[in-house]
Write a protein that holds these residues in place. Structure first.
Motif, short mmCIF file in Angstrom:
data_model
loop_
_atom_site.label_atom_id
_atom_site.label_comp_id
_atom_site.label_asym_id
_atom_site.label_seq_id
_atom_site.Cartn_x
_atom_site.Cartn_y
_atom_site.Cartn_z
N MET A 2 0.83 -1.20 0.00
CA MET A 2 0.00 0.00 0.00
C MET A 2 0.87 1.26 0.00
O MET A 2 0.57 2.23 -0.68
N ARG A 3 1.97 1.22 0.74
CA ARG A 3 2.90 2.35 0.76
C ARG A 3 3.45 2.61 -0.64
O ARG A 3 3.45 3.73 -1.12
N MET A 4 3.92 1.54 -1.28
CA MET A 4 4.49 1.67 -2.62
C MET A 4 3.44 2.18 -3.61
O MET A 4 3.74 3.03 -4.45
N ALA A 5 2.23 1.67 -3.50
CA ALA A 5 1.17 2.10 -4.41
C ALA A 5 0.87 3.59 -4.24
O ALA A 5 0.65 4.30 -5.23
N LEU A 6 0.87 4.07 -3.01
CA LEU A 6 0.61 5.49 -2.76
C LEU A 6 1.72 6.35 -3.34
O LEU A 6 1.45 7.34 -4.03
N VAL A 7 2.97 5.98 -3.11
CA VAL A 7 4.10 6.75 -3.65
C VAL A 7 4.04 6.75 -5.18
O VAL A 7 4.18 7.80 -5.82
N GLN A 8 3.80 5.60 -5.78
CA GLN A 8 3.73 5.51 -7.25
C GLN A 8 2.55 6.30 -7.78
O GLN A 8 2.64 6.96 -8.82
N GLY A 9 1.42 6.26 -7.08
CA GLY A 9 0.24 7.00 -7.51
C GLY A 9 0.46 8.49 -7.48
O GLY A 9 0.06 9.21 -8.41
N VAL A 10 1.10 8.98 -6.43
CA VAL A 10 1.42 10.41 -6.35
C VAL A 10 2.36 10.79 -7.49
O VAL A 10 2.17 11.81 -8.16
N GLY A 11 3.37 9.96 -7.73
CA GLY A 11 4.30 10.23 -8.82
C GLY A 11 3.61 10.28 -10.18
O GLY A 11 3.86 11.17 -10.99
N SER A 12 2.71 9.34 -10.42
CA SER A 12 1.97 9.32 -11.69
C SER A 12 1.08 10.54 -11.84
O SER A 12 0.98 11.12 -12.93
N ALA A 13 0.41 10.93 -10.76
CA ALA A 13 -0.47 12.09 -10.83
C ALA A 13 0.32 13.36 -11.13
O ALA A 13 -0.11 14.20 -11.93
N ILE A 14 1.47 13.50 -10.52
CA ILE A 14 2.32 14.68 -10.78
C ILE A 14 2.83 14.65 -12.21
O ILE A 14 2.82 15.68 -12.90
N ALA A 15 3.27 13.49 -12.68
CA ALA A 15 3.83 13.37 -14.03
C ALA A 15 2.83 13.79 -15.10
O ALA A 15 3.20 14.34 -16.13
N ARG A 16 1.54 13.54 -14.85
CA ARG A 16 0.51 13.92 -15.84
C ARG A 16 0.43 15.44 -16.03
O ARG A 16 -0.10 15.91 -17.03
N HIS A 17 0.91 16.19 -15.06
CA HIS A 17 0.78 17.64 -15.11
C HIS A 17 2.10 18.36 -15.38
O HIS A 17 2.15 19.59 -15.34
N LEU A 18 3.14 17.60 -15.63
CA LEU A 18 4.44 18.23 -15.93
C LEU A 18 4.70 18.26 -17.42
O LEU A 18 4.26 17.49 -18.17
#
Length: 57
Positions: free
Chosen positions: A41-57
């Protein structure tokens, strides 16, 4: 300045999220989680945050 990563009984996570721009880091996000949160769950949260940010860069 921000709160201590260990505040509220959370444990700092070894993983971090680094955002790069022009071949150098432009931001770094550190995480802290409840001690009973499963690793997947920790890894999924970190990866999810990274993916969400990447969509806006």
């Amino acid at each position: 300045m921000g709160r201590d990563l260990g505040a509220d009984g959370l444990h700092p996570y070894d993983g971090q999220l680094t955002l790069d721009g022009d071949d150098k880091p432009i931001a770094r996000i550190h995480f802290a989680f409840a001690p009973d949160m499963p690793e997947d769950m920790r890894m999924a949260l970190v990866q999810g945050v990274g993916s969400a940010i990447a969509r806006h860069l």
